[in-house]
Design a protein around this motif. Structure first.
Motif, PDB file in Angstrom:
ATOM      1  N   GLY A   1      -6.373   3.803  -5.397  1.00  0.00           N
ATOM      2  CA  GLY A   1      -5.408   3.030  -4.630  1.00  0.00           C
ATOM      3  C   GLY A   1      -5.950   2.616  -3.270  1.00  0.00           C
ATOM      4  O   GLY A   1      -6.781   3.309  -2.683  1.00  0.00           O
TER       5      GLY A   1
ATOM      6  N   ARG B   1       0.828  -1.201   0.000  1.00  0.00           N
ATOM      7  CA  ARG B   1       0.000   0.000   0.000  1.00  0.00           C
ATOM      8  C   ARG B   1       0.864   1.253   0.000  1.00  0.00           C
ATOM      9  O   ARG B   1       0.583   2.222  -0.705  1.00  0.00           O
TER      10      ARG B   1
ATOM     11  N   ARG C   1      -4.059   7.284 -11.783  1.00  0.00           N
ATOM     12  CA  ARG C   1      -4.466   5.897 -12.027  1.00  0.00           C
ATOM     13  C   ARG C   1      -5.939   5.848 -12.413  1.00  0.00           C
ATOM     14  O   ARG C   1      -6.740   6.658 -11.952  1.00  0.00           O
TER      15      ARG C   1
ATOM     16  N   GLU D   1       2.439   1.711  -3.401  1.00  0.00           N
ATOM     17  CA  GLU D   1       1.440   2.147  -4.370  1.00  0.00           C
ATOM     18  C   GLU D   1       1.269   3.671  -4.331  1.00  0.00           C
ATOM     19  O   GLU D   1       1.090   4.319  -5.363  1.00  0.00           O
TER      20      GLU D   1
END
Length: 273
Positions: free
Chosen positions: A175, A107, A171, A110
């Motif tokens: 996330g 995490r 993205r 990311e």
């Protein structure tokens, strides 16, 4: 040591906000007990939100060969203190292991690939530590009004960070850590408003009967914020960043108006008390 002291001094002087290397980061001050000396040591650390009762820190030491001193201190004595710039918490540290550690580190990567760069520089597996809150928070605010403003500004700062993270993510999906950041601020706002509704507002109503219309308006605004938080949680489950951003913007607009009105009406009375 000199760098840390400068950051700590700036952090405490500006209620958790600093410039330079840590500008715009979620930062806390961790005070541990020295494993050998028994003395208190304070270290500024970037952290990951993980609900209202846990904060996560990563013992990267910039990818150095050895774990940092604060990590060894926590291994010897897991009880520590955390300052967020708004509140002070007693915490107990738990070193995460196995799949849980790997999931949290993923995490972190990311959200910021720098963590992966640190791991690539060292042969050790970089530890991840959960700091679990063990008691009620404290504050160094000099008055009730100052405390309320600190808490409100903390929410403003967190929502600004989330908005920036949504803009910078680049993205198509949302996330995992960003979703947790949003849910954490939702939990925090819910707990804050519940505390006001059940403790602060009744106390003010008893001391200031003429305040009844103001408190009624604030309670209704809390209900509206609750609706907005539920809608935000709903769109979070879908993972569409555009919808999440729209809900965050809607929440920020209405919440800012609510916080400003509450401050104007209540801070003078809280400071007087």
């Amino acid at each position: 040591m000199d760098f840390n002291k400068q950051v700590i001094d700036e952090f405490r002087a500006n209620n958790g906000q600093v410039g330079g290397y840590f500008e715009g980061a979620r930062l806390l001050l961790l005070t541990t007990t020295g494993a050998r000396s028994g003395k208190s040591h304070t270290t500024p650390l970037v952290y990951l939100p993980d609900g209202v009762e846990r904060m996560l820190v990563i013992a990267s030491a910039g990818g150095a060969p050895n774990n940092p001193a604060w990590y060894h201190n926590l291994k010897a004595n897991p009880r520590a203190t955390v300052e967020t710039g708004v509140l002070i918490f007693d915490v107990e540290a738990e070193v995460l292991e196995g799949a849980e550690r790997d999931a949290v580190f993923a995490r972190a990567v990311e959200g910021d690939s720098g963590w992966a760069d640190y791991q690539a520089k060292t042969a050790r597996t970089i530890p991840v530590v959960a700091l679990r809150v063990t008691g009620p928070p404290r504050s160094s605010a000099p008055s009730g009004g100052a405390y309320l403003k600190l808490v409100h500004d903390g929410f403003r700062r967190e929502l600004a960070l989330i908005r920036k993270e949504l803009s910078d993510s680049g993205r198509p999906g949302l996330g995992v850590q960003l979703r947790i950041n949003c849910l954490t601020v939702c939990q925090g706002l819910h707990h804050h408003h519940t505390g006001e509704d059940t403790m602060m507002f009744p106390g003010l109503a008893e001391r200031h009967p003429s305040l009844a219309p103001t408190l009624e308006r604030l309670a209704k605004e809390h209900e509206r914020v609750t609706v907005l938080l539920e809608e935000l949680k709903r769109v979070l489950s879908g993972g569409d960043p555009l919808k999440v951003r729209a809900e965050i913007e809607r929440l920020v607009d209405e919440l800012e108006a609510h916080l400003t009105y509450e401050e104007e009406q209540l801070i003078p009375l809280l400071d007087l008390a």
